[in-house]
Design a protein around this motif. Structure first.
Motif, PDB file in Angstrom:
ATOM      1  N   PHE A 136       0.836  -1.189   0.000  1.00  0.00           N
ATOM      2  CA  PHE A 136       0.000   0.000   0.000  1.00  0.00           C
ATOM      3  C   PHE A 136       0.880   1.252   0.000  1.00  0.00           C
ATOM      4  O   PHE A 136       1.966   1.269   0.579  1.00  0.00           O
ATOM      5  CB  PHE A 136      -0.911   0.014   1.228  1.00  0.00           C
ATOM      6  N   PHE A 137       0.385   2.287  -0.661  1.00  0.00           N
ATOM      7  CA  PHE A 137       1.087   3.563  -0.791  1.00  0.00           C
ATOM      8  C   PHE A 137       0.217   4.631  -0.132  1.00  0.00           C
ATOM      9  O   PHE A 137      -0.926   4.842  -0.539  1.00  0.00           O
ATOM     10  CB  PHE A 137       1.312   3.870  -2.272  1.00  0.00           C
ATOM     11  N   MET A 138       0.754   5.299   0.876  1.00  0.00           N
ATOM     12  CA  MET A 138      -0.038   6.202   1.722  1.00  0.00           C
ATOM     13  C   MET A 138       0.451   7.644   1.556  1.00  0.00           C
ATOM     14  O   MET A 138       1.637   7.934   1.685  1.00  0.00           O
ATOM     15  CB  MET A 138       0.116   5.747   3.182  1.00  0.00           C
ATOM     16  N   ILE A 139      -0.480   8.565   1.278  1.00  0.00           N
ATOM     17  CA  ILE A 139      -0.172   9.981   1.089  1.00  0.00           C
ATOM     18  C   ILE A 139      -0.830  10.775   2.216  1.00  0.00           C
ATOM     19  O   ILE A 139      -2.044  10.688   2.424  1.00  0.00           O
ATOM     20  CB  ILE A 139      -0.685  10.495  -0.268  1.00  0.00           C
ATOM     21  N   SER A 140      -0.026  11.572   2.924  1.00  0.00           N
ATOM     22  CA  SER A 140      -0.515  12.330   4.075  1.00  0.00           C
ATOM     23  C   SER A 140      -0.015  13.770   3.999  1.00  0.00           C
ATOM     24  O   SER A 140       0.904  14.078   3.241  1.00  0.00           O
ATOM     25  CB  SER A 140      -0.019  11.693   5.384  1.00  0.00           C
ATOM     26  N   PRO A 141      -0.598  14.673   4.807  1.00  0.00           N
ATOM     27  CA  PRO A 141      -0.119  16.056   4.833  1.00  0.00           C
ATOM     28  C   PRO A 141       1.361  16.155   5.198  1.00  0.00           C
ATOM     29  O   PRO A 141       1.914  15.282   5.867  1.00  0.00           O
ATOM     30  CB  PRO A 141      -1.000  16.713   5.906  1.00  0.00           C
ATOM     31  N   THR A 142       1.978  17.237   4.800  1.00  0.00           N
ATOM     32  CA  THR A 142       3.415  17.434   4.986  1.00  0.00           C
ATOM     33  C   THR A 142       3.835  17.296   6.440  1.00  0.00           C
ATOM     34  O   THR A 142       4.819  16.619   6.765  1.00  0.00           O
ATOM     35  CB  THR A 142       3.819  18.821   4.459  1.00  0.00           C
ATOM     36  N   ASP A 143       3.095  17.955   7.349  1.00  0.00           N
ATOM     37  CA  ASP A 143       3.518  17.954   8.747  1.00  0.00           C
ATOM     38  C   ASP A 143       3.131  16.684   9.496  1.00  0.00           C
ATOM     39  O   ASP A 143       3.267  16.605  10.710  1.00  0.00           O
ATOM     40  CB  ASP A 143       2.991  19.189   9.479  1.00  0.00           C
ATOM     41  N   GLN A 144       2.671  15.659   8.761  1.00  0.00           N
ATOM     42  CA  GLN A 144       2.357  14.375   9.373  1.00  0.00           C
ATOM     43  C   GLN A 144       3.558  13.431   9.385  1.00  0.00           C
ATOM     44  O   GLN A 144       3.466  12.335   9.921  1.00  0.00           O
ATOM     45  CB  GLN A 144       1.212  13.697   8.596  1.00  0.00           C
ATOM     46  N   GLN A 145       4.680  13.830   8.827  1.00  0.00           N
ATOM     47  CA  GLN A 145       5.770  12.891   8.613  1.00  0.00           C
ATOM     48  C   GLN A 145       6.233  12.224   9.907  1.00  0.00           C
ATOM     49  O   GLN A 145       6.414  11.010   9.959  1.00  0.00           O
ATOM     50  CB  GLN A 145       6.953  13.583   7.925  1.00  0.00           C
TER      51      GLN A 145
END
Length: 879
Positions: free
Chosen positions: A586-595
């Motif tokens: 799975f490939f997950m995309i999240s907001p920048t400050d979620q790293q």
């Protein structure tokens, strides 16, 4: 000599039995004397630091029932920065969570003397914040609006009123001021010692002259603390070491990064005036003059935040207790001049001493609290940015709740340690950044301002190319992101210095980018978004993700799912898009400050299984967002593959060739509601693919765009964004995202029980869209975020996002509406009728504007542009 107003000498004299108090177990007062009591071999919680933060945490933990607590202080209690604190308790804070912390602190200190018998010097004097310019007055009016709806008395006053409240103040250059009558003064060290006294009575063991060398961590969890007097095994460790928090965090084999750095902070003390000042005179803050002034034993105490601060201790720890540092009258000169301009009658006053003490600052001017992302049980409370006494009570309360319950009672994400990564812990970065931060304490901060130091730290491979085309940059989590592109021939200097609460100079530029997104095709570099890959040898990845996410991820390969990563309360820990690359990947995309935050959450909730792999691939991919109706044409010609909806449906992911480059992950989403695709490109191909896209797109009217355009598009489509609209206290049911929840997906998921209850019983807040109706975009103040929302004249919530909609030709605000019983104040369910049948207003700096409230977006308006007068409501249309 300096009478140590802010030290603990008076308290010790008044309480000679401190060492013999049951439960306190205090050590000897000098390091040369033997310690009468040994350290315990183990404890539940060990707190390092005996200043206002450490004693507040100890106090609140003991109040919440924790008994096995040890507080360690390397010197004497309250002998660090707390000792030199100016003692001003101010609730005038622009950020909601800081305001709440300060308000709680004020109430706590007011009753602390009665509770403990320790004199705290609490005096309710009020405070006056002065405005020399109209922009400053606007900023004060915005703060006043927030204070008033919180129930904190506050008013905007005239210069004449300022003179009546404080006759010594020169008002000739003032345009107004803000008066907060319930702000107070305290003796900071005595407050800390009072908290310690109460904690001791509740069983907290306190040991002075005990230094922590390092914290031991095994398998990612705190196991104990090594001190110069032996080891203590513990479950939780709290780093309240102030300016030494950075060094302590780096002292172990597994470092905990705490980005704080000290600067010298100056204030002067005077002898009493010929007619001593009244103790009840309000504290004065003159931010345009960069100074604060309070009464002190008939004279004054005055300091400030100069434009050229002096960082110190960059090389590390060099002293146990803080002493008064070197006087520097030349450096203090501009602040002294500002003081004499504001209070001319002081020219003949005799100065007692210039105090120079260290204060610790953080990279973004917000304090640091929370649990380490790499060490479970390691908590931090530090970096108060010269507001330690104002925040001390509330910050200690929230951190204690976090330790005891697993989460605080308020959304503290703006202060969470996990908002930072390791990149902000560079000594050079911190030294340079705090030199900018300290002057910013009193600088006028208009919406969308940016830090100037520590920039170009994380950049896309396209940075130089975009910069050469007129990109104007902002920073998010250390990553450079484009705000907008300045067209050739524009006044670059004027745009770079556009700072206003009104219509900004970039208005038409962003409008042109939005128009291109709707009519042709735009490219936005979104490489900063957080990207993770989760894979397994068997079904472990799917099974664990199904438990951690609210939507159903058991979809065919190639499908993309919008979903929330929820906590036990059903609140959003993350809002993301997940593509199923294969049956086990799975490939997950999240907001920048979620790293950092998302990584820590997943690591803490995924099993320790070698067959399950979590990888951060943020740095591996450049992301280009192609937005607009002609995006399909550009991509079709570059890939020689049909990209129409029949062949490439919405929320679909496929690996493709674009130009000469293979392995491009193409997703049919744009995060705006507009048609288009996001291309996830291996970084070595980024420049090639960008060039190909721009060259091919010329005949379709392609242009670059930035995040300001994206923000306008997503807000007019009523899209919530994590960190602004969504947080750990907001559920999908409260923000209209029921469609992203699959309650019947065949297995339990985190937060499911709460969502089932909300589905049955209703919710107590509703995410709502507001269209300003009587607002003049050219002449009126703009809404930005945090504006109070009123329904039928009663306060019901605050805005969380706002933007000008170039489609609606109006401002759009998003925010949460609550429903309180008018008689009892009890919170009630927010129904659709409550929203639809109310008359709403948005308060912008004290002026209210009528607003139309909707629970669904104005979808029919996005096909073509219509005049304001022709707006019609229609149903809900999703991306």
């Amino acid at each position: 000599m300096f009478l140590r107003l802010l030290s603990d000498i008076q308290w010790r004299a008044a309480h000679p039995k401190w060492r013999r108090m049951p439960g306190s177990q205090r050590s000897a007062s000098t390091s040369a004397e033997p310690h009468p009591l040994s350290l315990p071999a183990q404890a539940q919680v060990v707190i390092c630091g005996g200043g206002i933060m450490g004693t507040s945490v100890a106090y609140h933990l003991s109040k919440m029932g924790f008994k096995d607590i040890v507080l360690l202080e390397q010197g004497r209690l309250a002998a660090g920065t707390t000792r030199f604190c100016a003692g001003i308790v101010s609730t005038a804070r622009p950020m909601s969570i800081e305001l709440k912390m300060a308000h709680y602190s004020n109430k706590l200190y007011q009753q602390l003397e009665q509770e403990t018998g320790v004199q705290t010097g609490y005096m309710k004097t009020g405070s006056i914040s002065l405005a020399q310019t109209q922009d400053r007055l606007i900023s004060l009016k915005r703060i006043a609006s927030s204070l008033n709806v919180m129930g904190i008395p506050c008013e905007i006053i005239s210069p004449k009123k300022v003179s009546q409240l404080h006759p010594l103040i020169n008002i000739h250059d003032l345009v107004g001021a803000m008066y907060v009558p319930e702000d107070a003064l305290v003796s900071s060290a005595n407050v800390s010692l009072a908290l310690a006294t109460a904690a001791s009575r509740n069983g907290v063991q306190i040991h002075e002259r005990t230094s922590v060398s390092h914290v031991t961590i095994q398998k990612g969890r705190v196991t104990g603390v090594e001190t110069d007097r032996g080891r203590i095994q513990c479950e939780f460790f709290v780093n309240c070491a102030g300016q030494w928090a950075y060094e302590l965090g780096h002292s172990g084999e597994e470092p905990v990064h705490i980005p704080v750095h000290a600067c010298e902070h100056f204030y002067l003390l005077t002898h009493p005036l010929q007619e001593p000042l009244s103790n009840s005179l309000p504290t004065v803050v003159d931010p345009d003059g960069r100074i604060y002034i309070r009464n002190w034993q008939g004279g004054i105490l005055s300091g400030g935040f100069e434009k050229n601060p002096k960082p110190l201790f960059t090389e590390g720890r060099n002293q146990l207790e803080i002493q008064n540092l070197q006087e520097d009258w030349d450096h203090f000169g501009p602040l002294l001049s500002a003081l004499l301009r504001r209070m001319p009658g002081l020219e003949a006053l005799q100065i007692m001493q210039l105090v120079n003490c260290p204060e610790s600052f953080t990279p973004d001017m917000r304090c640091i609290m929370g649990e380490s992302p790499t060490a479970r049980g390691y908590f931090v409370l530090a970096g108060m940015n010269s507001a330690g006494i104002s925040y001390g009570g509330g910050a200690g309360k929230y951190l204690a709740e976090w330790i005891v319950n697993g989460y605080p009672s308020e959304n503290v994400w703006p202060l969470d340690l996990k908002r930072f990564g390791t990149l902000q812990s560079s000594r050079t970065f911190l030294r340079h950044r705090v030199m900018e931060v300290m002057p910013l304490m009193y600088d006028l901060k208009v919406p969308r301002w940016d830090f100037q130091t520590g920039r170009q730290l994380r950049t896309s491979p396209l940075y130089d190319r975009l910069d050469a085309q007129g990109a104007r940059w902002m920073e998010k989590h250390g990553f450079e992101r484009v705000k907008y592109f300045v067209p050739p021939g524009s006044d670059l200097l004027d745009l770079d210095h556009s700072k206003t609460f009104y219509k900004p100079d970039w208005f038409d530029i962003v409008g042109a980018e939005v128009k291109c997104c709707k009519e042709a095709v735009c490219v936005i570099d979104m490489s900063s978004f957080t990207k993770f890959e989760i894979s397994s040898t068997g079904d472990q990845a799917l099974e664990n993700l199904q438990y951690l996410f609210s939507n159903d991820l058991d979809v065919p390969v190639g499908h993309v799912v919008h979903t929330g990563m929820l906590n036990e309360k059903g609140g959003y820990e993350n809002d993301c898009s997940i593509a199923r690359l294969s049956k086990r990947s799975f490939f997950m995309i999240s907001p920048t400050d979620q790293q950092v935050h998302c990584w820590a959450w997943l690591k803490n909730h995924l099993p320790d299984d070698s067959n399950l792999v979590l990888e951060d691939v943020t740095w591996k991919y450049t992301a280009l967002n192609l937005i607009g109706p002609r995006a399909v044409d550009v991509l079709s010609e570059l890939s020689y593959a049909p990209m129409t909806a029949e062949h490439f449906p919405s929320l679909f992911c496929k690996e493709m060739s674009v130009g000469y480059a293979n392995g491009i992950r193409v997703m049919s989403i744009t995060h705006t509601g507009e048609p288009g695709f996001v291309l996830y490109i291996p970084i070595e191909y980024a420049l090639h693919v960008y060039n190909e896209v721009m060259n091919m797109g010329q005949k379709y009217g392609i242009r670059n765009a930035g995040y300001y355009a994206l923000r306008s598009l997503r807000i007019e489509k009523f899209f919530a964004f994590w960190g602004q609209d969504l947080d750990a206290f907001t559920t999908p049911m409260e923000c209209g995202r029921e469609f992203q929840v699959k309650l019947d997906k065949g297995m339990e998921f985190l937060g499911q029980e709460v969502l089932l209850e909300q589905k049955q019983n209703g919710v107590y807040k509703r995410f709502t869209m507001f269209i300003l109706e009587d607002h003049d975009t050219d002449m009126d103040l703009w809404p930005w975020w945090g504006e109070p929302i009123f329904r039928n004249g009663r306060y019901v919530g605050k805005t969380t996002s706002s933007a000008y909609s170039y489609t609606l030709e109006r401002h759009v605000c998003l925010g949460f509406v609550h429903h309180f019983d008018e008689q009892t104040g009890e919170e009630l369910v927010v129904t659709t009728d409550f929203i639809n049948q109310g008359e709403f207003e948005i308060d912008i700096a004290g002026q209210r504007f009528q607003a139309k409230a909707k629970l669904y977006p104005f979808s029919s308006l996005f096909a073509q542009r219509r005049r304001k007068d022709d707006v019609e409501l229609s149903g809900y249309q999703r991306e």
